[in-house]
Design an enzyme around this catalytic site. Sequence first.
Site, PDB file in Angstrom:
ATOM      1  N   GLY A 250      30.009  55.691  50.244  1.00  0.00           N
ATOM      2  CA  GLY A 250      30.962  56.599  49.607  1.00  0.00           C
ATOM      3  C   GLY A 250      32.307  55.976  49.293  1.00  0.00           C
ATOM      4  O   GLY A 250      33.221  56.678  48.846  1.00  0.00           O
ATOM      5  N   GLU A 286      26.879  51.562  54.294  1.00  0.00           N
ATOM      6  CA  GLU A 286      25.958  51.623  53.151  1.00  0.00           C
ATOM      7  C   GLU A 286      26.694  51.762  51.825  1.00  0.00           C
ATOM      8  O   GLU A 286      26.594  52.789  51.153  1.00  0.00           O
ATOM      9  CB  GLU A 286      25.037  52.829  53.321  1.00  0.00           C
ATOM     10  N   ARG A 326      27.200  60.632  33.970  1.00  0.00           N
ATOM     11  CA  ARG A 326      28.282  61.004  34.886  1.00  0.00           C
ATOM     12  C   ARG A 326      29.365  61.888  34.241  1.00  0.00           C
ATOM     13  O   ARG A 326      29.800  62.867  34.858  1.00  0.00           O
ATOM     14  CB  ARG A 326      28.896  59.765  35.546  1.00  0.00           C
ATOM     15  N   CYS A 357      21.585  65.165  21.687  1.00  0.00           N
ATOM     16  CA  CYS A 357      21.744  66.472  21.056  1.00  0.00           C
ATOM     17  C   CYS A 357      22.275  67.520  22.018  1.00  0.00           C
ATOM     18  O   CYS A 357      21.559  68.468  22.385  1.00  0.00           O
ATOM     19  CB  CYS A 357      20.431  66.900  20.437  1.00  0.00           C
ATOM     20  N   TYR A 386      25.399  53.949  39.176  1.00  0.00           N
ATOM     21  CA  TYR A 386      25.000  55.311  38.807  1.00  0.00           C
ATOM     22  C   TYR A 386      25.006  55.586  37.306  1.00  0.00           C
ATOM     23  O   TYR A 386      24.850  56.731  36.900  1.00  0.00           O
ATOM     24  CB  TYR A 386      25.855  56.366  39.538  1.00  0.00           C
TER      25      TYR A 386
HETATM   26  N1  LLP Z   1      24.308  56.361  51.923  1.00  0.00           N
HETATM   27  C1  LLP Z   1      23.815  57.586  51.671  1.00  0.00           C
HETATM   28  C2  LLP Z   1      23.050  58.270  52.699  1.00  0.00           C
HETATM   29  C3  LLP Z   1      24.035  58.187  50.424  1.00  0.00           C
HETATM   30  O1  LLP Z   1      23.554  59.391  50.191  1.00  0.00           O
HETATM   31  C4  LLP Z   1      24.774  57.489  49.438  1.00  0.00           C
HETATM   32  C5  LLP Z   1      25.012  58.090  48.118  1.00  0.00           C
HETATM   33  C6  LLP Z   1      25.245  56.207  49.737  1.00  0.00           C
HETATM   34  C7  LLP Z   1      25.012  55.684  50.998  1.00  0.00           C
HETATM   35  C8  LLP Z   1      26.010  55.363  48.756  1.00  0.00           C
HETATM   36  O2  LLP Z   1      27.173  55.968  48.286  1.00  0.00           O
HETATM   37  P1  LLP Z   1      28.187  55.066  47.416  1.00  0.00           P
HETATM   38  O3  LLP Z   1      28.699  53.995  48.305  1.00  0.00           O
HETATM   39  O4  LLP Z   1      27.430  54.514  46.266  1.00  0.00           O
HETATM   40  O5  LLP Z   1      29.243  55.995  46.961  1.00  0.00           O
HETATM   41  N2  LLP Z   1      25.412  59.958  41.442  1.00  0.00           N
HETATM   42  C9  LLP Z   1      26.718  60.130  42.052  1.00  0.00           C
HETATM   43  C10 LLP Z   1      26.775  59.548  43.419  1.00  0.00           C
HETATM   44  C11 LLP Z   1      25.694  60.082  44.332  1.00  0.00           C
HETATM   45  C12 LLP Z   1      25.726  59.416  45.667  1.00  0.00           C
HETATM   46  C13 LLP Z   1      24.557  59.835  46.491  1.00  0.00           C
HETATM   47  N3  LLP Z   1      24.498  59.201  47.770  1.00  0.00           N
HETATM   48  C14 LLP Z   1      27.780  59.528  41.126  1.00  0.00           C
HETATM   49  O6  LLP Z   1      27.434  59.021  40.066  1.00  0.00           O
HETATM   50  O7  LLP Z   1      28.966  59.598  41.432  1.00  0.00           O
END
Ligand code: LLP
Length: 428
Positions: A250, A286, A326, A357, A386
């Site tokens: 995150g 992560e 997004r 469209c 993403y």
């Molecule tokens: N770990 C878990 C359990 C997760 O659910 C996620 C993301 C991550 C790690 C990695 O998060 P990151 O570091 O990439 O922020 N599609 C959305 C983001 C969805 C994230 C879902 N889970 C977007 O485009 O902003």
Amino acid sequence: MNFPNIELFPYNTGISPNGNLSIGGCDVSDLAREHGTPLYILDEVTLREKCREFVNTFRDYYPNTRVVYASKAFINLALANLFNEEGLGLDVVSGGELAVAQKANFPSDMIYFHGNNKSADELSMAVDYNIHRVVIDNFHEMTLLDSIAKEKHIVQDVLLRVSPGIDPHTHVYTTTGVLDSKFGFSIQTGQALQAVEMARGLSNVRIVGLHFHLGSPVFELEPYTKAMEIVLNFAEESNLDISEISPGGGFAIAYTRDQTPPAVKEYAEAITSTLKGRDNLQLIIEPGRSIIGRSGIAIYSIGSSKDIPGIRKYVSVDGGMGDNIRPALYQAEYEAVIANKMGSDVAEKVSIAGKFCESGDILLRDVMFPLLEAGDILAIPAAGAYAPSMASNYNMVPRPAVVMVKDGKSRVIRRRETYDDMMIYDLV
Ligand code: LLP
């Protein structure tokens, strides 16, 4: 150099001798000609630097840290190989992501399997691959995994996904660690404790640690610290002897100049400050977006335009919500430059529309650009995460190719889809 938003682009961004945008030593207009548009371009140096920044920074604060890349941000075979070379683990959330890891011979003892509704087939596949950790999300999954592991005569080590009840203040669609969420066992309601007790009665799953994920992107630090404390306290209060703790991912990146995400070391400090005196615990982070986001740009060719006097001018590109959902899904904002007009002053305010469209298919709203003409190349930074992974074939539009650039050379790591590719599964 008049390039005010260069900070949003990959590290190796500059202007080529003929005045065009260049990434990793490659002229972006040349890449557009060579590979076509829309095109995702990944800068290998930025990607590897980000892997190393996370590993080194977190280990400076807390040596017993493992960095596990969240595949959902974007994975394919070449990327799986790169993350393996960099010593990262892999977080997968489906049989498909696991299949990529398997095909890339990703070491099974570096793979973590997440998700709120893993099927029996997916769990069997994971157990057969001798996966390092399954992250148990719910009661159904716990009994399902226990019976699968029993059949295969193994004891599966798992992390329990708990929900700490902390709001990280991000988009509601990407908030996960609050009470009203489909993910994980809530600590607040007592369900997390029930899950621990249930696992104690099962012989083929063994809880070795706890996991939580607050949401994404999270621009604040305090939610991580608070959630870590809540989860560590929960382990103590439930007499759960854990050797691993995972606060998920995150970590934010900047998509626009006005966004200032914390530095990696600030996240590291906020998280590891709660681990003082506990170095027997392995910390698992992560990151997905923060590893691959900045390394990628998406480029498009400008096509038609529509000027509504006194209202707005729409300029359309040859991609849109099919290759980057997004903006439509989260009202995500981006910036852009015109790769072949880097020396030109801005002259008009336009909205960049996609070719799909839907009226909501707008990539950028009311942004200043030089005068735009058909054939110009629009480049959107911070597009590595993403965008490719959430791409679709809506309107039967083939998904773009992905090229990796380094030292003035480009290498296709995913070819452009063809019309035939899109019909390959059709039976008549
Ligand atoms: N770990 C878990 C359990 C997760 O659910 C996620 C993301 C991550 C790690 C990695 O998060 P990151 O570091 O990439 O922020 N599609 C959305 C983001 C969805 C994230 C879902 N889970 C977007 O485009 O902003």
